[in-house]
Enzyme design. Structure first.
Site, PDB file in Angstrom:
ATOM      1  CG  ASN A   1      74.509 -19.158  84.057  1.00  0.00           C
ATOM      2  OD1 ASN A   1      73.536 -18.636  83.539  1.00  0.00           O
ATOM      3  ND2 ASN A   1      75.211 -18.572  85.014  1.00  0.00           N
TER       4      ASN A   1
ATOM      5  CG  ASN B   1      82.294 -16.182  85.609  1.00  0.00           C
ATOM      6  OD1 ASN B   1      81.573 -15.683  86.460  1.00  0.00           O
ATOM      7  ND2 ASN B   1      81.918 -17.207  84.863  1.00  0.00           N
TER       8      ASN B   1
ATOM      9  CE  LYS C   1      83.400 -21.060  85.798  1.00  0.00           C
ATOM     10  NZ  LYS C   1      82.185 -20.953  84.949  1.00  0.00           N
TER      11      LYS C   1
ATOM     12  CB  CYS D   1      79.526 -22.520  87.113  1.00  0.00           C
ATOM     13  SG  CYS D   1      78.545 -23.600  86.035  1.00  0.00           S
TER      14      CYS D   1
ATOM     15  CD  GLU E   1      82.430 -19.892  81.796  1.00  0.00           C
ATOM     16  OE1 GLU E   1      82.959 -19.333  82.753  1.00  0.00           O
ATOM     17  OE2 GLU E   1      81.697 -20.903  81.906  1.00  0.00           O
TER      18      GLU E   1
ATOM     19  CD  GLU F   1      78.800 -19.112  85.796  1.00  0.00           C
ATOM     20  OE1 GLU F   1      77.927 -19.962  85.501  1.00  0.00           O
ATOM     21  OE2 GLU F   1      79.985 -19.224  85.435  1.00  0.00           O
TER      22      GLU F   1
END
Ligand code: CDT
Length: 323
Positions: A198, A107, A124, A173, A143, A47
């Site tokens: 991450n 993302n 994402k 993730c 995020e 990611e």
């Protein structure tokens, strides 16, 4: 005919805030060369593989963070990755921050054929963390500030990979912790899930104690369960090590449809791990214990899609029990 693939997880060590794209791209190309030497046909990068995990840094004005995003892929800076893939005949998965021409930020991850075609894109869905500066946290996880919720669902594509048609899907993730992500792909007969992450080595929420050793355990638990319950392989690739002073735990893995770990990274740096995947292994689970057509009971699962938060259950009383 046996459908087999050599899968690779290309774990990246830390990418510091001061590192330019050239640093990340150079390391990615070197891992691609190594993948070629080790016979890999599919390589999965993490990611946000082109930058530091920038959502740990608060910016009042989100436009100030624009330099972390890609507005085109490939670009002049990322073209060497595509050239290496072409040279070595390798398909690859890459996570990055995407800014669309009309200004949306996601993302994102792409799955790219050796000749540079984007065969699948994913944005994402489960964005962890928060939108505004959180003074209680030890490290920010913004995020929800820097990205919109992905608008592509969890797509699975039957794509040509190394001479085979393979049902490929992606998640990113935090998605791995949600059984819904896996099942939506399982319902599309996914055979290979690619995911980058991450994840900090420590819980930075500062709202309670979580033992350190459980961080890797939870990551592996969810990936192994997802593979077993949906009869698929997964390549789960970390960004690892001390990035901008903050530890990411690494422990990239490749998992088979029995939920077994086939390969695992042991360093906190750039590291390539490979495994031979016989895609025929997906058949056993899919035709027996997890034969969805025979055994699923969607009429009992209404809450999964009707409801977001949990609700308290009914309270027991003698009269209710008799009903
Ligand atoms: N990148 C990412 O999704 N990381 C989260 C950390 C959660 S802490 C807010 C993860 O689930 O691994």
């Amino acid at each position: 005919m046996t459908r087999s693939l050599v899968l690779a997880a290309a774990q990246l060590g830390p990418i510091q805030k001061a590192d330019g794209r050239d640093v990340a791209v150079g390391r990615i190309v070197r891992l691609m060369e190594k993948a070629h030497r080790m016979g890999a046909q599919v390589v999965v990068f993490p990611e946000l593989a082109l930058t530091t995990f920038f959502p740990r840094w608060y910016e009042e004005d989100i436009a100030v963070a624009d330099h972390w995003y890609e507005s085109a892929l490939p670009s002049n800076e990322t073209a060497p990755i595509f050239e290496a893939a072409r040279k070595y005949g390798i398909a690859f998965h890459l996570g990055y921050a995407e800014k669309t021409p009309d200004g949306h930020r996601y993302n994102t991850a792409v799955f790219v054929s050796p000749n540079g075609e984007i065969m699948l894109k994913y944005r994402k869905v489960h964005l962890p963390g928060h939108k505004d500066y959180d003074p209680i946290r030890k490290v920010q996880h913004l995020e929800k500030r820097y990205f919109e919720v992905g608008n592509l669902g969890f797509p699975v594509m039957r794509a040509p990979v190394a001479g085979h048609d393979v049902n490929v899907g992606m998640m990113i993730c935090n998605d791995r912790r949600w059984p819904e992500s896996w099942r939506v792909m399982g319902l599309q007969q996914v055979e290979l899930v690619m995911l980058g992450y991450n994840t900090p080595s420590l819980n930075m929420d500062n709202r309670g104690f979580e033992a350190h050793h459980l961080r890797v355990f939870h990551s592996h638990l969810t990936i192994q369960a997802g593979c077993y319950q949906n009869a698929c392989f997964a390549v789960a690739t970390a960004k690892a090590g001390t990035e901008d002073g903050h530890e990411l735990f690494g422990h990239s893995i490749i998992v088979n449809p029995q939920g077994e770990i086939m390969a695992q990274a042991t360093s906190w740096g750039d590291e390539l791990i490979v495994a031979d995947a016989d895609l025929g292994m997906c058949e056993l689970g899919r035709t027996t214990i997890f034969n969805f057509e025979k055994h699923r009971r969607p009429e009992a699962y209404g809450r999964i899609t009707d409801q977001v938060g949990s609700e308290p259950p009914a309270t027991w009383s003698p009269r209710r029990a008799a009903e």
